[in-house]
Design an enzyme around this catalytic site. Structure first.
Site, mmCIF file in Angstrom:
data_model
loop_
_atom_site.group_PDB
_atom_site.id
_atom_site.type_symbol
_atom_site.label_atom_id
_atom_site.label_comp_id
_atom_site.label_asym_id
_atom_site.label_seq_id
_atom_site.Cartn_x
_atom_site.Cartn_y
_atom_site.Cartn_z
ATOM 1 N N GLU A 1 0.811 -1.217 0.000
ATOM 2 C CA GLU A 1 0.000 0.000 0.000
ATOM 3 C C GLU A 1 0.845 1.268 0.000
ATOM 4 O OE1 GLU A 1 -2.915 -0.425 3.083
ATOM 5 O OE2 GLU A 1 -3.790 -2.189 2.135
ATOM 6 N N ASP B 1 -4.202 -0.330 12.130
ATOM 7 C CA ASP B 1 -4.988 -1.487 11.691
ATOM 8 C C ASP B 1 -4.233 -2.699 12.200
ATOM 9 O OD1 ASP B 1 -6.318 -3.576 10.555
ATOM 10 O OD2 ASP B 1 -5.930 -3.027 8.472
ATOM 11 N N GLU C 1 -8.351 -0.407 14.075
ATOM 12 C CA GLU C 1 -9.159 -1.309 13.255
ATOM 13 C C GLU C 1 -8.827 -2.761 13.585
ATOM 14 O OE1 GLU C 1 -9.119 -2.416 8.531
ATOM 15 O OE2 GLU C 1 -8.718 -0.351 9.102
ATOM 16 N N LYS D 1 -15.595 -1.559 2.334
ATOM 17 C CA LYS D 1 -14.831 -2.027 1.175
ATOM 18 C C LYS D 1 -15.826 -2.577 0.165
ATOM 19 C CE LYS D 1 -10.603 -3.343 3.652
ATOM 20 N NZ LYS D 1 -9.859 -4.475 4.256
ATOM 21 N N SER E 1 -5.613 -3.878 -0.645
ATOM 22 C CA SER E 1 -4.162 -3.877 -0.889
ATOM 23 C C SER E 1 -3.847 -4.121 -2.362
ATOM 24 C CB SER E 1 -3.462 -4.899 0.005
ATOM 25 O OG SER E 1 -4.066 -6.152 -0.119
#
EC number: 4.2.1.11
Length: 433
Positions: free
Chosen positions: A208, A245, A291, A343, A373
């Site tokens: 990412e 996350d 997260e 998402k 990703s």
């Protein structure tokens, strides 16, 4: 129904994503020539309850990751079911595809097939209406630019290093607008590179676009980010907050019923010990959002986490909720988490994505619109974030065009909105009021 907005053709193809894996791209053309194109993202750490991404499984071709079956499903099956329908009736089109699939998790046609068509139809309809996508989806009041959660250190499943948590993010909350927020993030990103180089650490980037250095602990990852923030001329907490996350499902040992943090001195932790560990991090550092702090099936652990930290920080369910309104409804009912990660490919259609955001907001949960990703140049999520006034977006670091494409699209949207654009900064966390 205007004939001009009827779907004339639907065409799918196999293209490449940012990890060099195949993904689905769909073109939709309407009777008046209006055209929409959408490419579908793909995840690395996927929740077990996500909608099914259909892969070919032929090991001789792309190592089994081809998506020709999904492409064929669009071209041979889905297209026949929606040709002639009005592109402006998103509910009907998505409903038709979901019914045609007939499974709870879209495993027959593939969520990647259905989503590609769903997004391409919306884009074509927006062109037909003469509107930008965010305005077409969101209407007159779509004007909130999201606070970016910028993933500048990658660990876990996103990098080949020894850090447990998957993402360490910065959130530029003191910026007056999105353009300045992006600048702040970029300056910290470049500052971090200098800090890492100074420590003799690797400055290669992960999936990412964040750095993926080998650090001694998860705390050290936060420490180097705080140093980078200060060296860039900003104040941690006041100007820029930290987000994590944890992606705890990735380090949960099902047999031992323990969480294994390999970067820590005492690696094995129960849910209670892990919650205490998180609580200490939150007390020590300017963390505003976390997260997937616990495994996606550890609802009792999530309840403990929510009771301990739910009033202090944003607790985002990703693998926990998988953008699914049934899962989210259970979480709301049980008082678990206070935010959902959105998402589009976890659920597999635009209609269901928007329904999840709406449900979250009604329950005073925030909705964080997110990339995966495995990405492409497609910037649909930038439009979804503004369309729904979600206030937060998670779309990677300040490198790799597949990430920057989303930020650049948000810059264009902000410019187009002009004085009507808003950026809420720290006030975007209405779930903590």
């Amino acid at each position: 129904m205007s004939q001009k907005d009827s779907i004339r053709s639907v065409r799918a193809r196999e293209i490449m994503d940012s990890r060099g894996n195949p993904t689905v791209e769909v073109d939709v053309t309407l009777e008046d020539g209006s055209f929409g194109r959408a490419a579908v993202p793909s995840g690395a750490s996927t929740g077990e309850h996500e909608a099914v991404e259909l892969r070919d499984g032929d090991k001789k071709r792309y190592g089994g990751k081809g998506v020709q079956k999904a492409v064929d499903n669009v071209n041979a099956k889905i297209s026949k079911s929606i040709l002639g329908l009005s592109a402006t009736d998103q509910l009907q089109i998505d409903g038709t595809m979901i019914a045609l699939d007939g499974t709870a998790n879209k495993s027959k046609l593939g969520a990647n097939a259905i989503l590609g068509v769903s997004m391409a139809v919306a884009k074509a309809a927006a062109v037909h209406a003469g509107l930008p996508l965010y305005r077409y989806i969101g209407g007159t009041f779509a004007r909130e630019l999201p606070v970016p959660m910028m993933n500048i250190i990658n660990g876990g499943a996103h990098a080949d290093n020894n850090i447990d948590f998957q993402e360490f993010m910065i959130l530029p909350v003191s910026a007056p607008n999105f353009k300045e927020a992006l600048r702040m993030g970029a300056e910290v990103f470049h500052s971090l590179k200098t800090v890492l180089k100074g420590k003799g650490l690797n400055t290669a980037v992960g999936d990412e676009g964040g750095f993926a250095p080998n650090l001694t602990s998860n705390s050290e990852a936060i420490e180097v980010i705080l140093t980078a923030i200060e060296k860039a001329g900003y104040k941690p907490d006041l100007d820029i907050k930290i987000g994590l996350d944890c992606a705890a499902s990735e380090f949960y040992d099902e047999k031992k019923k323990k969480y294994i943090l390999k970067a820590e001195k005492k690696p094995e932790k129960t849910a209670e010990e892990l919650v205490e560990y998180y609580s200490n991090l939150v007390s020590k550092y300017p963390i505003i959002t976390m997260e997937d702090g616990l495994d996606e099936n550890d609802w009792s652990g999530w309840k403990k986490l929510s009771e301990k930290l739910g009033k202090k920080i944003q607790l985002v369910g990703d693998d926990l909720f998988v953008t699914n309104i049934k899962k989210l409804a259970q979480g709301i009912d049980k008082g678990i988490g206070n935010s959902i990660l959105i998402k589009v490919n976890q659920i597999g259609s635009l209609t269901e994505t928007l329904s999840a955001i709406e449900m979250a907001k009604k329950a005073q949960y925030t909705a964080v619109v997110s990339h995966r990703s495995g990405e492409t140049e497609d910037a649909t999520i930038s439009h979804i974030a503004v369309a729904t006034n979600s206030g937060q977006i998670k779309t990677g670091s300040l490198s790799r065009t597949d990430r920057i494409a989303k930020y650049n699209e948000l810059l264009r949207i902000e410019e187009e909105l002009g004085k009507n654009a808003t950026y809420s900064g720290v006030n975007t966390f209405y779930n903590l009021r």
